[in-house]
Design a protein around this motif. Structure first.
Motif, PDB file in Angstrom:
ATOM      1  N   THR A 141      50.927  55.409  34.831  1.00  0.00           N
ATOM      2  CA  THR A 141      50.822  55.407  33.364  1.00  0.00           C
ATOM      3  C   THR A 141      49.796  54.367  32.914  1.00  0.00           C
ATOM      4  O   THR A 141      48.988  54.621  32.016  1.00  0.00           O
ATOM      5  N   LEU A 142      49.830  53.196  33.536  1.00  0.00           N
ATOM      6  CA  LEU A 142      48.860  52.151  33.216  1.00  0.00           C
ATOM      7  C   LEU A 142      47.429  52.638  33.461  1.00  0.00           C
ATOM      8  O   LEU A 142      46.540  52.465  32.612  1.00  0.00           O
ATOM      9  N   LEU A 143      47.199  53.276  34.616  1.00  0.00           N
ATOM     10  CA  LEU A 143      45.857  53.751  34.956  1.00  0.00           C
ATOM     11  C   LEU A 143      45.374  54.831  33.992  1.00  0.00           C
ATOM     12  O   LEU A 143      44.170  54.984  33.774  1.00  0.00           O
ATOM     13  N   SER A 144      46.309  55.596  33.424  1.00  0.00           N
ATOM     14  CA  SER A 144      45.916  56.689  32.531  1.00  0.00           C
ATOM     15  C   SER A 144      45.270  56.178  31.236  1.00  0.00           C
ATOM     16  O   SER A 144      44.596  56.938  30.542  1.00  0.00           O
ATOM     17  N   PHE A 145      45.446  54.877  30.925  1.00  0.00           N
ATOM     18  CA  PHE A 145      44.850  54.322  29.711  1.00  0.00           C
ATOM     19  C   PHE A 145      43.454  53.743  29.959  1.00  0.00           C
ATOM     20  O   PHE A 145      42.918  53.029  29.107  1.00  0.00           O
ATOM     21  N   ALA A 146      42.867  54.078  31.136  1.00  0.00           N
ATOM     22  CA  ALA A 146      41.507  53.637  31.471  1.00  0.00           C
ATOM     23  C   ALA A 146      41.331  52.141  31.226  1.00  0.00           C
ATOM     24  O   ALA A 146      40.507  51.727  30.401  1.00  0.00           O
ATOM     25  N   PRO A 147      42.082  51.293  31.920  1.00  0.00           N
ATOM     26  CA  PRO A 147      42.042  49.855  31.641  1.00  0.00           C
ATOM     27  C   PRO A 147      40.781  49.188  32.205  1.00  0.00           C
ATOM     28  O   PRO A 147      39.953  49.824  32.856  1.00  0.00           O
ATOM     29  N   SER A 148      40.706  47.899  31.976  1.00  0.00           N
ATOM     30  CA  SER A 148      39.621  47.094  32.536  1.00  0.00           C
ATOM     31  C   SER A 148      39.774  47.024  34.050  1.00  0.00           C
ATOM     32  O   SER A 148      40.814  47.409  34.602  1.00  0.00           O
ATOM     33  N   ILE A 149      38.761  46.491  34.735  1.00  0.00           N
ATOM     34  CA  ILE A 149      38.798  46.412  36.190  1.00  0.00           C
ATOM     35  C   ILE A 149      39.984  45.559  36.664  1.00  0.00           C
ATOM     36  O   ILE A 149      40.592  45.843  37.694  1.00  0.00           O
ATOM     37  N   ALA A 150      40.363  44.524  35.872  1.00  0.00           N
ATOM     38  CA  ALA A 150      41.491  43.663  36.264  1.00  0.00           C
ATOM     39  C   ALA A 150      42.802  44.445  36.234  1.00  0.00           C
ATOM     40  O   ALA A 150      43.580  44.433  37.205  1.00  0.00           O
TER      41      ALA A 150
END
Length: 499
Positions: free
Chosen positions: A281-290
């Motif tokens: 779910t976290l990855l689905s929000f296209a986060p920063s590299i960190a």
């Protein structure tokens, strides 16, 4: 002494097999500089090795039982020599696809150790042993880290050819160190499949491994090129980050097996799928590299622990058919790594981002969590049912109004009443008339106050013969504290009392 050498030897064999398996994905950023291919074609090049590496796991698991691990490793590594060389001289997309298909054999050898090694160890160590063998996944990390470094110095073609030397060394190692006396199993493959394919647990394990090992393989083949294209990282830096992902998943695999040997494996698996749900779910929000790094490492940890736990569960439920079941489950896990890169590439072409693909992973992981919870409680019900059927003590269960809803075989034997004669009746069909009303009044008062009653009571069988029983009545309550059932357990103590 030769027996003790099998775990380290077969683990090293798996490392070599997996090193070969991911040559293309690890060197793709170098290869596309010489061979012009589209992003969609690149996805196929990285996914194709997974196909044969998955499907061949079923026959390889079967033939390991028939021929032994030594022979299967030797044959597999010999077959790998031509496609590895062919890839090193490839100059077109078609060449890469053909070579990639056959290097899939490197991933298929996974089935060898999980079938062979449990023969050398007691059941209580199977989780740890399979987990240690699974450290062979480290082969993907070695290639992901080392291949780009070497390729930057001597070129990708010569780098691939170095693997020919490695394969030759391990062919000789298996010739001289493999166990020629490994116990063999010669049951026909169709007969083994017939014995397991109707068992729903087989397909549940396939789904679970499809998610855990599939996510490991998918991220292994997808990360190097993705990190370069999406975050514009250096190719060597992307390789090192991918190697870190693989290392976390690999070294946590024996930890998962070790924990599964000591704790309830299904409870551990619940935690695995919850962590995968949150991370995807976290990855689905296209986060920063960190944050992307945090999400990927969480998936690595969940995948590694889950892989170890699942191959503890297989021999627990399929002791006699472990070879074929290991092959089928391993094949499904491999296929789990085939589809995600293709799906992600297609979704990216359509939408311009990967969010939908990662969200799909989170939802499948959530469904898997729910299925593990169901399986856990279903198993507990089965155990309770087996206890009720096998115990020599008479047992009956009533609803809150006192109507009998279930009896066990011992009840029928002790009372003479068959199941259809007792269901729907009140337990007073057994009343002998010896106990007065005050006796039952005190009994039910104690049940209400303490939740149970225990003591001697005279009852009467269907044939009107009286007998003395030692009876325990429990009030079964739900989470709200409401009584939902009463359970009675009794034994005939007439003879013992007379003595």
């Amino acid at each position: 002494m030769r027996h003790k050498a099998q775990l380290p030897l077969q683990t090293m064999n798996l490392i070599v097999g997996f090193m070969v398996w991911v040559i293309l994905s690890s060197l793709l950023s170098f290869i596309i500089e010489d061979i012009s291919i589209t992003q969609q074609q690149a996805a196929w090049v990285t996914a194709i090795p997974v196909v044969l590496g998955s499907l061949l796991r079923i026959p390889i698991g079967y033939y390991t039982n028939r021929l032994g691990a030594r022979m299967i490793f030797i044959i597999s590594f010999i077959i790998l020599l031509p496609p590895v060389y062919f890839i090193s001289i490839a100059d077109s997309f078609v060449d890469l696809i053909i070579g990639g298909l056959f290097i899939g054999i490197g991933g298929a050898v996974f089935s060898v150790g999980v079938t062979s090694l449990p023969k050398y160890y007691p059941k209580e160590k199977h989780g740890l042993v399979n987990g240690i063998y699974g450290v062979g996944n480290l082969g993907t990390a070695i290639t992901a880290f080392m291949a780009p470094v070497i390729a930057s110095q001597i070129g990708w073609s010569l780098t691939v050819q170095l693997y020919l030397i490695l394969l030759a060394v391990f062919i000789l190692a298996n010739v001289f160190m493999g166990d020629k006396q490994e116990p063999k199993v010669n049951t026909p493959i169709l007969e083994q499949i017939k014995g397991v394919y109707k068992n729903e647990k087989l397909w549940l394990f396939c789904l679970f491994y499809f998610i855990t090992f599939g996510s490991f393989v998918a991220f292994t083949v997808y990360l190097p090129n993705f990190l370069v294209a999406n975050f514009e990282l250096d190719k060597v830096d992307a390789g090192m980050r991918t190697a870190g992902f693989i290392a976390v998943a690999t070294f946590l695999r024996p930890v998962g097996g070790y924990l599964a040997d000591r704790f309830q494996p299904l409870v551990l698996l619940m935690g695995v799928f919850l962590s995968l749900t949150v991370a995807a779910t976290l990855l689905s929000f296209a986060p920063s590299i960190a944050l992307y790094t945090v999400g990927c490492l969480t998936i690595a940890a969940g995948a590694g622990l889950g892989n170890g736990v699942i191959f503890k569960l297989v021999p627990m439920y399929f002791n006699k058919q472990a070879g074929i079941v290991n092959g089928i489950v391993a094949a499904m896990g491999g296929l789990g790594g085939f589809f995600p890169p293709l799906i992600l590439a297609t979704l990216y072409d359509i939408t311009g981002h990967y969010a939908i693909g990662f969200m799909a992973l989170s939802q499948v992981a959530l469904v898997s969590f729910i299925l593990v919870v169901w399986m856990y409680y279903h198993d507990r019900l089965i155990i309770a049912d087996q206890v009720m059927k096998s115990t020599p003590l008479g047992m009956l269960v009533t609803d809150p109004t006192g109507k009998i809803i279930r009896v066990n075989p011992a009840f029928q034997e002790l009372t003479g009443y068959q199941e259809d004669e007792a269901i729907g009746k009140n337990p007073n069909i057994l009343s002998s008339g010896r106990q007065k009303a005050d006796f039952y009044k005190d009994m039910w008062f104690e049940i209400k106050e303490n939740g149970f009653w225990q003591g001697e009571i005279w009852n009467k069988r269907k044939d009107q013969q009286e007998f003395l029983e030692w009876l325990t009545i429990h009030a079964i309550k739900n989470d709200a504290g409401e009584i939902i059932q009463y359970a009675g357990i009794f034994s005939d103590v007439t003879k013992h009392k007379r003595k």
